[in-house]
Structure formats: structure tokens, C-alpha cells
Design a protein around this motif. Structure first.
Motif, PDB file in Angstrom:
ATOM      1  N   LEU A   1      59.922  -9.762  -4.808  1.00  0.00           N
ATOM      2  CA  LEU A   1      60.128 -10.831  -3.843  1.00  0.00           C
ATOM      3  C   LEU A   1      59.132 -10.663  -2.704  1.00  0.00           C
ATOM      4  O   LEU A   1      58.810  -9.550  -2.293  1.00  0.00           O
ATOM      5  N   LEU A   2      58.664 -11.787  -2.183  1.00  0.00           N
ATOM      6  CA  LEU A   2      57.608 -11.760  -1.176  1.00  0.00           C
ATOM      7  C   LEU A   2      57.969 -10.878   0.011  1.00  0.00           C
ATOM      8  O   LEU A   2      57.141 -10.113   0.510  1.00  0.00           O
ATOM      9  N   ALA A   3      59.227 -10.974   0.474  1.00  0.00           N
ATOM     10  CA  ALA A   3      59.635 -10.197   1.640  1.00  0.00           C
ATOM     11  C   ALA A   3      59.604  -8.699   1.359  1.00  0.00           C
ATOM     12  O   ALA A   3      59.519  -7.886   2.290  1.00  0.00           O
ATOM     13  N   VAL A   4      59.672  -8.318   0.083  1.00  0.00           N
ATOM     14  CA  VAL A   4      59.634  -6.901  -0.295  1.00  0.00           C
ATOM     15  C   VAL A   4      58.202  -6.425  -0.490  1.00  0.00           C
ATOM     16  O   VAL A   4      57.799  -5.381   0.032  1.00  0.00           O
ATOM     17  N   VAL A   5      57.408  -7.192  -1.248  1.00  0.00           N
ATOM     18  CA  VAL A   5      56.103  -6.685  -1.657  1.00  0.00           C
ATOM     19  C   VAL A   5      55.021  -6.845  -0.601  1.00  0.00           C
ATOM     20  O   VAL A   5      54.132  -5.991  -0.491  1.00  0.00           O
ATOM     21  N   GLN A   6      55.071  -7.922   0.188  1.00  0.00           N
ATOM     22  CA  GLN A   6      53.959  -8.160   1.111  1.00  0.00           C
ATOM     23  C   GLN A   6      53.794  -7.042   2.149  1.00  0.00           C
ATOM     24  O   GLN A   6      52.673  -6.558   2.350  1.00  0.00           O
ATOM     25  N   PRO A   7      54.884  -6.591   2.819  1.00  0.00           N
ATOM     26  CA  PRO A   7      54.697  -5.480   3.760  1.00  0.00           C
ATOM     27  C   PRO A   7      54.213  -4.200   3.071  1.00  0.00           C
ATOM     28  O   PRO A   7      53.418  -3.450   3.650  1.00  0.00           O
ATOM     29  N   ARG A   8      54.667  -3.970   1.833  1.00  0.00           N
ATOM     30  CA  ARG A   8      54.253  -2.754   1.131  1.00  0.00           C
ATOM     31  C   ARG A   8      52.804  -2.850   0.656  1.00  0.00           C
ATOM     32  O   ARG A   8      52.095  -1.841   0.617  1.00  0.00           O
ATOM     33  N   LEU A   9      52.364  -4.018   0.265  1.00  0.00           N
ATOM     34  CA  LEU A   9      50.943  -4.188  -0.042  1.00  0.00           C
ATOM     35  C   LEU A   9      50.107  -3.955   1.221  1.00  0.00           C
ATOM     36  O   LEU A   9      49.048  -3.324   1.174  1.00  0.00           O
ATOM     37  N   ARG A  10      50.609  -4.465   2.323  1.00  0.00           N
ATOM     38  CA  ARG A  10      49.867  -4.373   3.575  1.00  0.00           C
ATOM     39  C   ARG A  10      49.727  -2.934   4.047  1.00  0.00           C
ATOM     40  O   ARG A  10      48.658  -2.549   4.544  1.00  0.00           O
ATOM     41  N   ASP A  11      50.805  -2.138   3.904  1.00  0.00           N
ATOM     42  CA  ASP A  11      50.709  -0.765   4.419  1.00  0.00           C
ATOM     43  C   ASP A  11      50.279   0.245   3.361  1.00  0.00           C
ATOM     44  O   ASP A  11      50.230   1.445   3.618  1.00  0.00           O
ATOM     45  N   GLY A  12      49.957  -0.236   2.148  1.00  0.00           N
ATOM     46  CA  GLY A  12      49.392   0.648   1.141  1.00  0.00           C
ATOM     47  C   GLY A  12      50.393   1.410   0.302  1.00  0.00           C
ATOM     48  O   GLY A  12      50.008   2.232  -0.531  1.00  0.00           O
ATOM     49  N   THR A  13      51.707   1.164   0.485  1.00  0.00           N
ATOM     50  CA  THR A  13      52.695   1.881  -0.330  1.00  0.00           C
ATOM     51  C   THR A  13      52.926   1.201  -1.672  1.00  0.00           C
ATOM     52  O   THR A  13      53.676   1.711  -2.497  1.00  0.00           O
ATOM     53  N   LEU A  14      52.288   0.063  -1.901  1.00  0.00           N
ATOM     54  CA  LEU A  14      52.365  -0.629  -3.188  1.00  0.00           C
ATOM     55  C   LEU A  14      50.933  -0.840  -3.675  1.00  0.00           C
ATOM     56  O   LEU A  14      50.078  -1.304  -2.916  1.00  0.00           O
ATOM     57  N   ASP A  15      50.684  -0.491  -4.937  1.00  0.00           N
ATOM     58  CA  ASP A  15      49.327  -0.646  -5.473  1.00  0.00           C
ATOM     59  C   ASP A  15      49.000  -2.105  -5.745  1.00  0.00           C
ATOM     60  O   ASP A  15      47.912  -2.572  -5.414  1.00  0.00           O
ATOM     61  N   PHE A  16      49.926  -2.815  -6.360  1.00  0.00           N
ATOM     62  CA  PHE A  16      49.734  -4.245  -6.604  1.00  0.00           C
ATOM     63  C   PHE A  16      51.067  -4.843  -7.003  1.00  0.00           C
ATOM     64  O   PHE A  16      52.040  -4.126  -7.280  1.00  0.00           O
ATOM     65  N   SER A  17      51.135  -6.160  -7.019  1.00  0.00           N
ATOM     66  CA  SER A  17      52.341  -6.836  -7.475  1.00  0.00           C
ATOM     67  C   SER A  17      51.980  -7.836  -8.563  1.00  0.00           C
ATOM     68  O   SER A  17      50.846  -8.345  -8.613  1.00  0.00           O
ATOM     69  N   ILE A  18      52.950  -8.119  -9.434  1.00  0.00           N
ATOM     70  CA  ILE A  18      52.773  -9.066 -10.527  1.00  0.00           C
ATOM     71  C   ILE A  18      53.784 -10.183 -10.315  1.00  0.00           C
ATOM     72  O   ILE A  18      54.994  -9.945 -10.342  1.00  0.00           O
ATOM     73  N   GLY A  19      53.298 -11.384 -10.078  1.00  0.00           N
ATOM     74  CA  GLY A  19      54.203 -12.502  -9.843  1.00  0.00           C
ATOM     75  C   GLY A  19      53.465 -13.691  -9.278  1.00  0.00           C
ATOM     76  O   GLY A  19      52.237 -13.729  -9.246  1.00  0.00           O
ATOM     77  N   ARG A  20      54.230 -14.661  -8.813  1.00  0.00           N
ATOM     78  CA  ARG A  20      53.631 -15.825  -8.162  1.00  0.00           C
ATOM     79  C   ARG A  20      52.937 -15.360  -6.886  1.00  0.00           C
ATOM     80  O   ARG A  20      53.541 -14.667  -6.077  1.00  0.00           O
TER      81      ARG A  20
END
Length: 316
Positions: free
Chosen positions: A128-147
Motif C-alpha cells: 500500500l502506498l502509505a506503507v511503501v513510499q516512506p520506506r522507499l524514501r528512507d532506503g529501508t525498502l529496495d523496491f515495490s511491485i504494484g501500481r
């Protein structure tokens, strides 16, 4: 600023206290306190507030935590990439996955990836956008798969289209509107959708307004596939689901797809990552496995497998 100071700051943010940060880092609370004080002296600003309710971050501290996580994440990715070049791939791969992809293509993709990179630890977040966007921004997520999320003004993310698929309007079996042939007949229905609030207007335009249909008065939001399926199965709400999820869940959840003449929605599923941090070797391997699963599923001799993949078109 020293690396151990940034690690300490990130650990405090992750654990919520000095003592818990000390335990996670394997050092004493005094060492954590010293690192924070030295960092505050280096940046000439207070970073944390110590009170009876524990530790909170100042505005300077919150800003620096974002950069600390980016630095630490980039170093971890660099180490993983060098390990992969040496033939000793290890480390961790953190991925956000939209729920319907997780329910359909993810298990086989993970099994395939584990055979190729057994020493890489996988970490998944619901995409979900509210979950992945902050984590992409701070580098704790490598990438996301979705819309892909709406374009950010800074252009901080890159979106690489992976595949496209169509969707269907879904209801419980026996629903009063189950035999409708046009989406215009559904104007007064009650809906439950897994829209992200930030995408509401663009989704409303795409699904309703451009067909000359008013946006339904009642649209409930479900940020969980489990909740969505439960509501569809036991109420007269309608929803819009990608065809692979429809094929997977129709029989099990006692649902049906309405036989509409119109193409309801085309979803582009993309790989979203920070513009300055595209997927490394482990991420590239994972995405290769996902493409293979989809490609082989579409050509399977098993009719159930082909039905699951019939609406998917690989874009890479």
C-alpha cells in the motif's frame, strides 16, 4: 558524522528507546548516549528529547534519521552487490508487494528465487502506498511491485512497467446486480475498494467519470485483501479486482465477475524504486524469477494455470 553514530540514531528510531537500541546494537546504553551526544555536537543541533515518556526526535533528528537510513541502506546494498560479484550472494532484499500479486504470483517466484540465491533473506511489506513510499524514501525498502504511486514533485522515484492486466467488477454469487451487462447500471451500488486515498481522484476519473458515470456516492476503503474478500462475500457491496485475483478467489470466496460489455480497468504493474538506487543483483534476480513465472504460466498446459495468467501481458 561517523557511521556508528548514524547506526545508533537509526537504531533508536527503529526500537523507540536508548536501552532497546543498545540491545539491538550489542553495546551499552552509555555507548548509545555518547554516540548521540557526539552526533549532536557534530551537527550543532539537538536530535532527541529525553522525557518521562521516553525518547522523541526533534525536527533535526527526524530529518537526520531519513538520511541515516539512506546511508546505511546504500552501504548494505553495496556490500550485497560486491558479495554477488564474488559469487557469495547474501544479505537481505526488502520488497513491497501489492496484495493481489502476493496472492497469485509471489509463492512460486519466491521458491524459484530461493533456489538461485538461498543465502539472501527476503522481507516483504504489503504494497500500500502509505506503507511503501516512506520506506522507499528512507532506503529501508529496495523496491515495490504494484501500481505506481502518483508522481512526486521531486521525481525521486523511477517506475519500470512490468506487466499489464485487466480487472473485473466482482460481487457475491446471487447478488441482485450479478447479471448486469453495463457499468452504467451500477451507478447506485455500494462499493468497497482498495484505493489508496492519494489516488482517489485519478482512479475515479479512470473507472467512472470517463464512462459518463457519476462517482458512486458510497465508496468504502479496505486496506486489506482479507477484509475486502470478507465484505464482498457477505454483503451486497461491489468491488473491482484484477482478473488473476478473480480467477484465484471466485470459487473459494463464492464470488462472481459481472459480465460487463466494457473493459473495466487496465492496471499497469510497475517496479518502483528510488531513482538513485535501482534494484541490485538480488533484486534483478527476483524480478527475473517473477517474469519467468508469469511467462511460463501463460504458456502452461494446465488450463487452470492458463486461466490465471490469461489477462497478463508482460511489458519487459
Amino acid at each position: 558524522m561517523k557511521l556508528h553514530q548514524l547506526s545508533t540514531l537509526a537504531a533508536i528510531a527503529d526500537t523507540g528507546s536508548l536501552r532497546a537500541a543498545a540491545r539491538s546494537l550489542g553495546v551499552s546504553p552509555a555507548a548509545v548516549t555518547k554516540a548521540v551526544r557526539e552526533l549532536e555536537a557534530d551537527v550543532r543541533a539537538p536530535l532527541v528529547n529525553r522525557g518521562t515518556n521516553g525518547i522523541t526526535f526533534t525536527e533535526y533528528g527526524r530529518a537526520l534519521v531519513v538520511h541515516a537510513r539512506l546511508v546505511l541502506g546504500q552501504l548494505a546494498r553495496a556490500e550485497s552487490e560486491l558479495d554477488a560479484m564474488r559469487g557469495a550472494a547474501a544479505g537481505k532484499l526488502s520488497i513491497g508487494v501489492t496484495p493481489w500479486v502476493a496472492l497469485t504470483f509471489l509463492p512460486e517466484t519466491v521458491q524459484r528465487f530461493r533456489r538461485r540465491m538461498p543465502d539472501v533473506q527476503l522481507e516483504f511489506f504489503e504494497g500500500l502506498l502509505a506503507v511503501v513510499q516512506p520506506r522507499l524514501r528512507d532506503g529501508t525498502l529496495d523496491f515495490s511491485i504494484g501500481r505506481p504511486p502518483p508522481a512526486s514533485p521531486q521525481g525521486e522515484f523511477q517506475h519500470v512497467p512490468l506487466f499489464s492486466t485487466h480487472a473485473a467488477v466482482v460481487a457475491r454469487r446471487g447478488h441482485p446486480l450479478a447479471d448486469c451487462r453495463s457499468i452504467l447500471e451500477l451507478e447506485d451500488a455500494e462499493w468497497v475498494l482498495n484505493w489508496d486515498p492519494a489516488s482517489r481522484e485519478s482512479m475515479a476519473d479512470n473507472l467512472f467519470r470517463r464512462r459518463g458515470m457519476k462517482v458512486p456516492h458510497t465508496i468504502h476503503l479496505a486496506h486489506s485483501s482479507t477484509i475486502l474478500m470478507s465484505l464482498l462475500s457477505h454483503t451486497d457491496m461491489l468491488s473491482i479486482c484484477p482478473w488473476p485475483l478473480v480467477e484465484l478467489t471466485m470459487a473459494k470466496e463464492n464470488l462472481c465477475a459481472l459480465p460487463l460489455r466494457e473493459t473495466v480497468d487496465e492496471t499497469i504493474v510497475s517496479v518502483t524504486s528510488r531513482r538513485d538506487a535501482p534494484p541490485g543483483p538480488a533484486g534483478t534476480c527476483f524480478l527475473d524469477c517473477l517474469r519467468e513465472v508469469i511467462d511460463e504460466g501463460a504458456r502452461s498446459k494446465d488450463p487452470e494455470q492458463r486461466r490465471l495468467f490469461h489477462s497478463i501481458e508482460l511489458l519487459l
